[in-house]
Design a protein around this motif. Structure first.
Motif, mmCIF file in Angstrom:
data_model
loop_
_atom_site.group_PDB
_atom_site.id
_atom_site.type_symbol
_atom_site.label_atom_id
_atom_site.label_comp_id
_atom_site.label_asym_id
_atom_site.label_seq_id
_atom_site.Cartn_x
_atom_site.Cartn_y
_atom_site.Cartn_z
ATOM 1 N N ILE A 260 14.270 10.807 36.154
ATOM 2 C CA ILE A 260 15.340 9.804 35.998
ATOM 3 C C ILE A 260 16.559 10.332 35.239
ATOM 4 N N PRO A 261 17.121 11.490 35.664
ATOM 5 C CA PRO A 261 18.342 11.933 35.005
ATOM 6 C C PRO A 261 19.511 11.026 35.383
ATOM 7 N N GLU A 262 20.573 10.924 34.534
ATOM 8 C CA GLU A 262 20.873 11.900 33.515
ATOM 9 C C GLU A 262 20.830 11.231 32.155
ATOM 10 N N HIS A 263 20.090 11.843 31.235
ATOM 11 C CA HIS A 263 20.030 11.379 29.850
ATOM 12 C C HIS A 263 19.945 12.596 28.932
ATOM 13 N N ALA A 264 20.535 12.467 27.762
ATOM 14 C CA ALA A 264 20.421 13.525 26.758
ATOM 15 C C ALA A 264 19.132 13.296 25.986
ATOM 16 N N SER A 265 18.032 13.578 26.666
ATOM 17 C CA SER A 265 16.725 13.230 26.134
ATOM 18 C C SER A 265 15.735 14.331 26.459
ATOM 19 N N SER A 266 14.504 14.123 26.056
ATOM 20 C CA SER A 266 13.452 15.112 26.248
ATOM 21 C C SER A 266 13.009 15.162 27.698
ATOM 22 N N LEU A 267 12.340 16.258 28.070
ATOM 23 C CA LEU A 267 11.817 16.403 29.425
ATOM 24 C C LEU A 267 10.727 15.371 29.696
ATOM 25 N N SER A 268 9.718 15.314 28.833
ATOM 26 C CA SER A 268 8.682 14.284 28.945
ATOM 27 C C SER A 268 9.275 12.995 28.400
ATOM 28 N N LEU A 269 9.356 11.972 29.251
ATOM 29 C CA LEU A 269 10.072 10.750 28.896
ATOM 30 C C LEU A 269 9.335 9.975 27.816
ATOM 31 N N LYS A 270 10.125 9.366 26.935
ATOM 32 C CA LYS A 270 9.553 8.635 25.803
ATOM 33 C C LYS A 270 9.313 7.170 26.156
ATOM 34 N N GLU A 271 8.451 6.550 25.368
ATOM 35 C CA GLU A 271 8.239 5.118 25.516
ATOM 36 C C GLU A 271 9.477 4.367 25.031
ATOM 37 N N THR A 272 9.641 3.159 25.578
ATOM 38 C CA THR A 272 10.802 2.349 25.209
ATOM 39 C C THR A 272 10.411 0.965 24.688
#
Length: 910
Positions: A260-272
């Motif tokens: 789900i790019p694009e985000h300035a975030s980690s490769l393994s997606l975090k919980e929300t």
């Protein structure tokens, strides 16, 4: 802030009589001085009414376990025919009827579509026209499985290892591979479709599309924003009312999801929604100009690819949520308490973690593709068959680019070009930003600053270099400007709801959602494909401009699923800070595994002034990214490589030269991406899928499967910990020393060196002559760098074509397979045409392999013999030696004179 509209043009060394103008989708800042992202300019989920409503809907179901999804299959409505399972769904809360379809696809995937059966007007369903290569074909290889009366189950695929079960009440779809569930739709009951309706006065019941719709109440907080909403003082009218869609998609037994790019975030997606180190807001997909973006944040950025992949030992799965409207994705992880799942996955008494994603889009239909793997490479290929593989670029495009907003005039351009030669630094492309135009009227030149642009481009083209110009996507309102006048006369501008020419002055510094496009569609329906529409038109226009056609180079900052068919992208207006250098790696890895491998981040940071250490480290990282370009804001200090003096200029020169030496490897990987969908730079877990240590690792990566790269991204850092997976042999790329041990190893990394390692079992093709541009390397000889694994084996490949035309589609290319086994090195052509028919092979018939370096030989050979397989040359002994230092297990052969177009074998005898 402006919505910018881009145009690129480049010059050719051979023909300089035309300018090649094409659009660059490029967002940039209108203010000249900025300090940081203004978070108040961009919505949170709480401020986006449809996101807030769907989150509340999910919370209501989660909090009350007695509640279940109101959607169920109408009894006896299911029809199975020609690979399509269809039926009617009913929402028991309002008795509305929906159509669902499940398509079993030949590519080894499945598709689920849900739409209103009798909508007041058609819902937007044209995202597929932009994202997909074509409507995928259905498979007829399926078998109905006997199951419970309220479940419809089929196995499909050639070996019937894939299966799907449709649970009727409540409606749920479960995909299985080898009887193990890997993707489930509506497992948590979050399916929610806001039907199209007529607006009624507050306090009345809306029964236009259902018998039991709720009372419309302006005092109800969740009802605010149904028909209009305001953000930062700007109103978004909603003449069609609420029309959002929501659905939870679960990956049972998968602890990690990606994409789900694009985000300035980690490769393994975090919980929300709770969990360790979680975000408070969902990930957002909504193409925006978020300059100087914050890192470690789920805020929307410049592009959107609604693709998510899950991976664990023995299985990979993915989904494509085909929707171009504003989209939010909540991610939660939970421990599964289902004994069957634990046993099926081989966890024994351990409880596996599952991941669920709640997808929420403002409008459109539900159109979900499920990719069932079972491996990541299978998914990359399946996704490529669906949305298209990356376009094979011209060879110059993967070399080094020098850009600035703006080089001042022709004299400035000439001086920069000459200094690259003076300091022996290669480059292929120099860019001009928007100041080259006549008053921001794009496709024009400032006649004072650039009085003879054709001559300027000729002078660069003589050296085999190109020029690219940037143009924004807005059109200046001026009746004397031919572009504006023609567009106005043709009546092709996007309109405001009252039919005037539209104004780019909407909420969040982007186009207002209620603008009207061709066909009467609101902008809210198609916002995320607006950029790819420009990218597509530009690419196709360039192809059609010349005969024979040349491959276009079109760079965009906006992107969507399918953008890979048209060109490259970059990660936008980053900042000259260490954390922006660090976040570039996970951002590019994420974009790459989401089907768009040709990407890069501005070297040095677009905003701000990097010090020498940061700039050197950024060049080192950029040299191992698919798109390698230095770029800077108009207010930054000049930072061309020679301005910092030695030793820093030397460090930058060395790493740029290393990029050029490895261009054969990069071009080969681009060819692989264009045929298989494999990313060019690869997360660790895609190369070592069984190693759980790699699943969340995003600070190191592989280039192809051969080079392990660990960028240095912290100030003052001179050593780093590198993880070496697989219990294999690795070699320092620069010194050829073996790395002893596996797992985490502390590695020295002085400022003049980026940690790069050859994976044992690899053969890497290189060209080591120092040239001013890649065009000058066309007939240079090759070096083969062979890194043997613990079994004494290695493999590699080399792909070559003319780097410019589409002749490769007719078989005019060279594709070689190299194999080292049992102390013999084999070179085998894989080209479709023989050399007599292959025009490209004929054009490089004199190109040879001049050097072979073998690392890891267990015994020093006494003799080395070469023999051409076709017998055209007699067997002969080759001369070899050992390097003066670090010579253990290293053998170097010079002057082989073996032709790259021939099949041959080299015998390393005892």
């Amino acid at each position: 802030m402006k919505f910018l509209f881009g145009n690129l043009k480049f010059s050719k060394a051979s023909v300089q009589t035309k300018f090649y103008l094409f659009f660059l989708l490029y967002f940039i800042v209108s203010a000249l001085v900025v300090t940081a992202v203004k978070r108040q300019d961009f919505k949170t989920c709480e401020q986006s009414s449809f996101c807030k409503r769907n989150r509340a809907y999910a919370d209501r179901l989660t909090a009350n376990h007695s509640l279940i999804s109101p959607y169920s299959v109408i009894q006896d409505s299911i029809i199975i025919k020609d690979g399509i399972i269809s039926g009617d769904l009913i929402n028991s809360e309002n008795n509305l009827i929906f159509i669902f379809e499940l398509h079993l696809l030949e590519i080894g995937a499945a598709r689920v579509r849900i739409n209103e059966k009798n909508p007041l007007k058609p819902r937007y369903d044209k995202a597929k026209d932009w994202a997909l290569v074509q409507d995928p074909s259905y498979t007829l290889e399926y078998t109905l499985i006997s199951s419970k009366p309220d479940v419809t189950s089929l196995s499909f695929g050639k070996e019937r290892k894939q299966a799907v079960s449709i649970y009727h009440s409540p409606f749920r779809v479960e995909f299985l591979v080898n009887d193990v569930p890997i993707i489930t739709l509506n497992d948590r009951g979050f399916l929610n479709i806001e039907h199209l309706r007529k607006q009624v006065a507050p306090g009345l019941v809306d029964q236009s599309n259902g018998e039991n719709d709720k009372i419309i109440d302006d005092e109800n907080d969740l009802d605010k924003g149904l028909w209009k909403e305001t953000f930062n003082g700007k109103e978004d009218s909603k003449p069609n009312g609420p029309e959002s869609i929501g659905l939870d998609i679960s990956f049972p037994g998968f602890s990690h999801v990606y994409g789900i790019p694009e985000h300035a975030s980690s490769l393994s997606l975090k919980e929300t929604r709770g969990g360790d180190d979680s975000y408070s807001d969902p990930y957002r997909l909504y193409n925006l100009d978020v300059f100087e973006y914050e890192v470690d944040n789920p805020m929307a950025l410049y592009g959107s690819i609604p693709f998510m992949m899950a991976h664990r030992k023995g299985a990979s799965a993915a989904v494509l949520w085909l929707n171009a409207a504003e989209t939010w994705i909540d991610i939660t992880k939970n421990k599964e308490d289902k004994h069957r799942l634990s046993s099926l996955l081989g966890f024994g008494k351990l409880t596996p973690t599952s991941t669920s994603a709640h997808w929420i889009s403002e409008s459109g239909v539900i159109d979900v593709f499920a990719f069932l793997g079972p491996t990541t490479s299978d998914i990359f290929y399946q996704y490529g068959l669906l949305t298209g593989f990356t376009a094979l670029p011209q060879s110059f495009a993967i070399a080094y680019h020098q850009c600035r907003w703006n080089y001042l005039n022709q004299e400035d351009v000439a001086e920069v070009d000459e200094n690259f030669d003076k300091y022996d630094i290669p480059y292929d492309v120099i860019w001009l930003d928007i100041e080259h135009t006549d008053g921001k009227k794009y496709f024009t030149w400032d006649s004072v600053k650039f009085p003879t642009p054709e001559k300027m481009q000729n002078n660069i083209g003589i050296k085999g270099r190109k020029m690219v110009t940037i143009v924004d996507p807005h059109i200046k309102i001026d009746d004397n400007y031919y572009i504006y006048k023609e567009a106005k006369d043709l009546d092709i501008f996007v309109k405001e709801p009252d039919d005037r020419p539209s104004v780019f002055n909407g909420p969040e510094i982007t186009m207002p959602k209620d603008l009207i496009h061709h066909g009467g569609w609101e902008h809210r329906n198609l916002h995320n494909i607006y950029g790819v529409a420009y990218h597509s038109a530009t690419s196709k226009g360039l192809i059609n401009r010349s005969n024979p056609p040349r491959r276009p180079f079109v760079l965009s900052r906006a992107f969507f699923a399918g953008s890979q068919r048209y060109g490259a992208i970059w990660t936008g207006d980053n900042f000259a800070k260490w954390d922006h250098l660090a976040i570039a790696t996970p951002m590019l890895l994420t974009i790459g595994i989401s089907g768009l491998p040709f990407s890069g981040a501005d070297v040095g940071g677009f905003f701000g002034n990097p010090d020498t250490e940061l700039l050197v480290r950024w060049y080192q990282a950029g040299a191992f990214q698919p798109f390698f370009r230095a770029h800077a804001h108009i207010d930054t200090k000049r930072r061309e490589p020679w301005l910092f003096g030695d030793p820093y200029t030397g460090y930058i020169r060395d790493i740029i030269r290393e990029r050029y030496a490895l261009l054969p490897l990069w071009y080969t990987l681009f060819h692989e991406a264009s045929t298989t969908g494999m990313p060019i730079i690869r997360p660790m877990f895609t190369v070592y899928p069984e190693d759980e240590e790699t699943y969340a690792m995003d600070d190191q990566f592989f280039v192809g499967n051969s080079l392990l790269v660990k960028p240095i991204v912290n100030e003052g850092q001179t050593s780093t910990e590198v993880y070496f997976p697989g219990n294999e042999i690795y070699y320092d790329y620069f010194t050829h020393k073996k790395v002893h041990g596996s797992g985490k190893v502390q590695i020295e990394a002085p400022i003049n060196k980026i940690p790069v390692f050859l994976r044992g079992g690899s053969i890497v093709p290189k060209r080591q002559r120092i040239r001013r541009s890649s065009a000058a390397m066309r007939t240079d000889p090759f070096t083969l760098l062979i890194a043997l694994n613990k079994y004494g084996n290695a493999t590699g490949s080399l792909y070559l074509d003319d780097g410019e035309t589409y002749d490769y589609e007719k078989g005019h290319f060279i594709h070689l397979q190299f194999k080292f086994s049992k102390r013999k090195l084999f070179s085998k052509p894989l080209s479709l045409l023989n050399n007599d028919e292959n025009l490209y092979a004929q054009s490089i018939s004199s190109v040879r392999v001049e050097r072979i370096i073998v690392l890891g030989l267990d015994l020093k050979p006494k003799h080395i013999y070469a023999d051409c397989i076709d017998g055209s040359k007699i067997k002969r002994e080759l001369q070899f030696g050992l390097p003066t230092t670090n010579s253990a297990n290293v053998v170097i052969i010079k002057g082989t004179d073996l032709l790259i177009t021939e099949e041959w074998v080299i015998d390393f005898s005892y």
